[in-house]
Design a protein around this motif. Structure first.
Motif, mmCIF file in Angstrom:
data_model
loop_
_atom_site.group_PDB
_atom_site.id
_atom_site.type_symbol
_atom_site.label_atom_id
_atom_site.label_comp_id
_atom_site.label_asym_id
_atom_site.label_seq_id
_atom_site.Cartn_x
_atom_site.Cartn_y
_atom_site.Cartn_z
ATOM 1 N N GLU A 174 0.845 -1.183 0.000
ATOM 2 C CA GLU A 174 0.000 0.000 0.000
ATOM 3 C C GLU A 174 0.883 1.237 0.000
ATOM 4 N N THR A 175 0.573 2.171 -0.907
ATOM 5 C CA THR A 175 1.428 3.345 -1.063
ATOM 6 C C THR A 175 0.709 4.648 -0.823
ATOM 7 N N GLY A 176 -0.580 4.641 -0.573
ATOM 8 C CA GLY A 176 -1.296 5.896 -0.383
ATOM 9 C C GLY A 176 -2.379 5.784 0.650
ATOM 10 N N HIS A 177 -2.014 5.483 1.892
ATOM 11 C CA HIS A 177 -2.979 5.336 2.979
ATOM 12 C C HIS A 177 -4.057 4.316 2.619
ATOM 13 N N GLY A 178 -3.638 3.270 1.939
ATOM 14 C CA GLY A 178 -4.570 2.214 1.579
ATOM 15 C C GLY A 178 -5.396 2.494 0.349
ATOM 16 N N LEU A 179 -5.234 3.671 -0.284
ATOM 17 C CA LEU A 179 -6.054 4.023 -1.430
ATOM 18 C C LEU A 179 -5.501 3.461 -2.733
ATOM 19 N N PHE A 180 -4.216 3.146 -2.775
ATOM 20 C CA PHE A 180 -3.619 2.636 -4.010
ATOM 21 C C PHE A 180 -2.604 1.566 -3.654
ATOM 22 N N CYS A 181 -2.591 0.482 -4.375
ATOM 23 C CA CYS A 181 -1.700 -0.633 -4.080
ATOM 24 C C CYS A 181 -0.774 -0.884 -5.261
ATOM 25 N N ARG A 182 0.474 -1.149 -4.945
ATOM 26 C CA ARG A 182 1.466 -1.470 -5.961
ATOM 27 C C ARG A 182 1.831 -2.937 -5.831
ATOM 28 N N SER A 183 1.882 -3.642 -6.943
ATOM 29 C CA SER A 183 2.225 -5.059 -6.910
ATOM 30 C C SER A 183 3.641 -5.250 -6.379
ATOM 31 N N VAL A 184 3.807 -6.260 -5.540
ATOM 32 C CA VAL A 184 5.116 -6.563 -4.968
ATOM 33 C C VAL A 184 5.887 -7.445 -5.943
ATOM 34 N N ALA A 185 7.144 -7.117 -6.141
ATOM 35 C CA ALA A 185 7.998 -7.886 -7.042
ATOM 36 C C ALA A 185 9.181 -8.451 -6.272
ATOM 37 N N LEU A 186 9.713 -9.545 -6.779
ATOM 38 C CA LEU A 186 10.899 -10.148 -6.191
ATOM 39 C C LEU A 186 12.047 -9.141 -6.206
ATOM 40 N N LYS A 187 12.816 -9.090 -5.127
ATOM 41 C CA LYS A 187 13.972 -8.207 -4.948
ATOM 42 C C LYS A 187 13.585 -6.766 -4.643
ATOM 43 N N GLU A 198 18.802 -15.949 -5.888
ATOM 44 C CA GLU A 198 19.333 -14.676 -6.376
ATOM 45 C C GLU A 198 18.869 -13.514 -5.507
ATOM 46 N N ALA A 199 17.588 -13.554 -5.107
ATOM 47 C CA ALA A 199 17.067 -12.474 -4.267
ATOM 48 C C ALA A 199 17.759 -12.460 -2.906
ATOM 49 N N TYR A 200 17.980 -13.647 -2.327
ATOM 50 C CA TYR A 200 18.615 -13.678 -1.009
ATOM 51 C C TYR A 200 20.085 -13.272 -1.102
ATOM 52 N N ASP A 201 20.753 -13.628 -2.195
ATOM 53 C CA ASP A 201 22.141 -13.192 -2.373
ATOM 54 C C ASP A 201 22.221 -11.672 -2.432
ATOM 55 N N ARG A 202 21.275 -11.063 -3.122
ATOM 56 C CA ARG A 202 21.273 -9.602 -3.190
ATOM 57 C C ARG A 202 20.958 -8.994 -1.825
ATOM 58 N N PHE A 203 20.026 -9.613 -1.095
ATOM 59 C CA PHE A 203 19.721 -9.142 0.258
ATOM 60 C C PHE A 203 20.964 -9.205 1.145
ATOM 61 N N ALA A 204 21.672 -10.331 1.103
ATOM 62 C CA ALA A 204 22.867 -10.491 1.931
ATOM 63 C C ALA A 204 23.969 -9.517 1.528
ATOM 64 N N ARG A 205 23.985 -9.144 0.256
ATOM 65 C CA ARG A 205 25.042 -8.265 -0.246
ATOM 66 C C ARG A 205 24.732 -6.787 -0.010
ATOM 67 N N GLU A 206 23.455 -6.383 -0.139
ATOM 68 C CA GLU A 206 23.127 -4.962 -0.124
ATOM 69 C C GLU A 206 22.381 -4.498 1.120
ATOM 70 N N VAL A 207 21.724 -5.406 1.834
ATOM 71 C CA VAL A 207 20.931 -4.995 2.998
ATOM 72 C C VAL A 207 21.516 -5.518 4.297
ATOM 73 N N GLN A 208 21.821 -6.805 4.354
ATOM 74 C CA GLN A 208 22.291 -7.416 5.590
ATOM 75 C C GLN A 208 23.556 -6.772 6.151
ATOM 76 N N PRO A 209 24.533 -6.316 5.350
ATOM 77 C CA PRO A 209 25.724 -5.680 5.936
ATOM 78 C C PRO A 209 25.418 -4.436 6.750
ATOM 79 N N LEU A 210 24.203 -3.865 6.589
ATOM 80 C CA LEU A 210 23.859 -2.664 7.335
ATOM 81 C C LEU A 210 23.420 -2.964 8.760
ATOM 82 N N LYS A 211 23.303 -4.223 9.119
ATOM 83 C CA LYS A 211 22.790 -4.572 10.442
ATOM 84 C C LYS A 211 23.793 -4.211 11.531
ATOM 85 N N ILE A 212 23.304 -4.118 12.751
ATOM 86 C CA ILE A 212 24.160 -3.837 13.892
ATOM 87 C C ILE A 212 25.002 -5.068 14.200
ATOM 88 N N ALA A 213 26.289 -4.873 14.336
ATOM 89 C CA ALA A 213 27.173 -6.003 14.605
ATOM 90 C C ALA A 213 26.923 -6.544 16.003
#
Length: 425
Positions: free
Chosen positions: A146-159, A302-317
Motif C-alpha cells: 500500500e502506497t497511499g494510505h490504503g487508497l492505491f496498491c502497488r504489486s510486490v515484485a521479487l527483490k 538470487e534475491a537472497y544473495d542480493r539481500f545479503a550483499r546490499e541490505v544485511q551488511p547494514l545490520k548492527i554487529a
C-alpha cells in the motif's frame, strides 16, 4: 435545420402564405421532425380559423385588394434571412477555431497521467536506497504494497526493498517471504495484512505470519490488535483475526502481553489471547503440523544473495556467542523485588578452559541498571553448576521484566551454555 425558436416566429407567416418557397420548404421539413412545433402550428391554425369564422359577417363583400395595392407607396419585397433560419448557412469555423488546440492539449495531459499511473503500478525491482530494512526474497500469487494510505496498491515484485512503515497484504492463494536485517525471515500466508515498522518490529492486523527471528541485543516485537509478542531470537507463528491472536512457539522463548496479563511460552506450546484478557494460558501442540505450511516458502537464491550483499551488511554487529534473556519478575500478576540473578549451567567434565562473561542487566526500556564480570574459572570448576550475582545497592523493584545480556570476554576458552533466573525477596 431551423431552430424551434426561429420556426415559432414564422408560423403565422406560414399560415398566411407570406413565405417564399425556400422558407416554406425549411419549415415543412421542421414540422415533420419536431412534434412540439407541429402542435403549435395546429393551435395557431385553429385560432386563425375561429377568427375567420367569427368575423364572417363583417368581411367585405367585394375585394378591395386592387384599390389598396394601387394606393400603397413603393416598397421593397419582404426578404427573409435564410442564413438565420438554416444554421447550415453559417460559417462556424471562426467561432470554433480554438477548440482544436484545446482538445489536443487535453488529450496529451490525459495520456501523461495514464502513463504515470501505469509506470508506478508496473511490477519491477527497485533501486537500492539508504535505510532499507529488508527485501522481498520470495513471492507467489498476488501480493501488494500500500502506497497511499490504503487508497492505491502497488504489486510486490521479487527483490523489492522493504521500507520503514510500509503496509503489505497478500491475496487468496498467495504467499510472501520478507528478509529483514538480522537476518530475520518472515513467511506470510494468504489473506494477510501487516506492516514493517522497522527491522525489529512488525504489526500484524490480520492473517498468519511465521517468524524466524535472529538473536540480537534488541528486542523483536510483534504488535497485534490483541496484544504484543516480545522475543530476542526464536522461531514462532502468529495468527490474527478480528477477535483473537494465536501464537505457536517452535524454538527459543517468547513473552506475550495483553492488557494487564503476560506470560512466557516454551517450545512446543501455543497460546490464544484476546484484548483485555486477564491471564495467559498455554497448551502443548505439534509445532511441525502447525507450521507445516511454511516449508513450501523458501527464499529465491538470487534475491537472497542480493539481500545479503546490499541490505544485511547494514545490520548492527553483534558479538559471537552473545546471549540475551528476558526475565519475568512478576508473581501472581504483581512485580516482585529482585535481589540477585542466578546463572546456571551443566558442570564442566572435559577439563577444558572456559571463557569469562560480562553480564549486563537492563530494565524494560533497555536502560542498563548494572554490569559485572564473571571469570572463566567459575564455569571451568567441575564442582559448580550455578553462580549468583547480587544486585548492587537496593533490590530492583517494580521492574516487571528485566533483560540480561551475557557477552563472552576476549579470554581463551570454551563458551558455556547458560540459563538465567531472578531471585526475589
Amino acid at each position: 435545420m431551423a431552430s424551434c425558436k426561429q420556426v415559432e416566429s414564422m408560423i403565422q407567416a406560414w399560415i398566411d402564405g407570406e413565405l417564399g418557397d425556400s422558407e416554406r420548404v425549411i419549415l415543412d421539413q421542421h414540422f415533420q421532425e419536431c412534434p412540439l412545433c407541429t402542435i403549435t402550428l395546429r393551435k395557431q391554425q385553429r385560432c386563425a380559423a375561429l377568427l375567420f369564422e367569427g368575423f364572417a359577417d363583417h368581411r367585405l363583400r367585394h375585394s378591395i385588394r386592387q384599390r389598396v395595392m394601387e394606393n400603397l407607396p413603393e416598397m421593397e419585397p419582404l426578404r427573409v434571412d435564410l442564413e438565420g433560419v438554416n444554421w447550415r448557412g453559417h460559417d462556424t469555423k471562426p467561432k470554433r477555431a480554438w477548440l482544436g488546440p484545446l482538445m489536443r492539449m487535453a488529450a496529451v495531459f490525459i495520456l501523461i497521467c495514464l502513463a504515470s499511473l501505469l509506470y508506478s503500478a508496473w511490477p519491477k525491482g527497485e533501486k537500492n536506497f539508504d535505510g532499507a530494512v529488508g527485501m522481498i526474497t520470495q513471492t507467489e500469487g498476488a501480493a501488494f504494497r500500500e502506497t497511499g494510505h490504503g487508497l492505491f496498491c502497488r504489486s510486490v515484485a521479487l527483490k523489492d526493498f522493504v521500507k520503514f512503515g510500509a503496509f503489505y497484504k497478500t491475496g487468496p492463494n498467495s504467499h510472501l517471504m520478507v528478509s529483514l536485517r538480522g537476518p530475520t525471515q518472515l513467511r506470510i500466508d494468504e489473506n494477510t495484512r501487516f506492516q514493517i515498522c522497522d527491522d525489529r518490529k512488525i504489526r500484524v492486523e490480520t492473517g498468519r505470519v511465521a517468524l524466524d527471528v535472529s538473536r540480537d541485543e534488541r528486542k523483536f516485537r510483534v504488535l497485534t490488535p490483541s496484544g504484543t509478542i516480545t522475543v530476542y531470537g526464536t522461531v514462532f507463528e502468529v495468527s490474527v483475526d478480528s477477535v483473537q491472536t494465536l501464537v505457536t512457539l517452535q524454538s527459543g522463548a517468547l513473552q506475550v502481553e495483553s492488557a494487564g496479563a503476560q506470560g512466557e511460552l516454551k517450545p512446543g506450546e501455543q497460546t490464544c489471547f484476546t484484548r483485555g484478557q486477564n491471564a495467559i494460558t498455554t497448551r502443548t501442540v505439534d509445532t511441525a503440523q502447525v507450521l507445516g505450511w511454511t516449508k513450501a516458502i523458501m527464499p529465491d537464491s538470487e534475491a537472497y544473495d542480493r539481500f545479503a550483499r546490499e541490505v544485511q551488511p547494514l545490520k548492527i554487529a553483534e558479538l559471537p556467542g552473545e546471549q540475551v534473556f528476558a526475565v519475568i519478575t512478576t508473581k501472581n500478576g504483581k512485580p516482585r523485588a529482585v535481589s540477585s540473578f542466578c546463572l546456571a549451567w551443566n558442570p564442566a567434565t572435559d577439563g577444558e578452559e572456559r571463557c569469562g562473561y560480562d553480564v549486563h542487566v537492563y530494565n524494560e526500556a533497555m536502560h542498563e541498571l548494572f554490569s559485572v564480570h564473571v571469570d572463566g574459572s567459575v564455569f571451568a570448576n567441575p564442582n559448580r553448576r550455578s553462580h549468583e550475582i547480587d544486585a548492587p545497592g537496593a533490590p530492583i523493584v517494580n521492574a516487571g521484566v528485566l533483560h540480561v545480556k551475557i557477552v563472552p570476554d576476549n579470554s581463551a576458552g570454551k563458551q558455556t551454555p547458560l540459563k538465567v533466573s531472578a531471585v526475589g525477596l
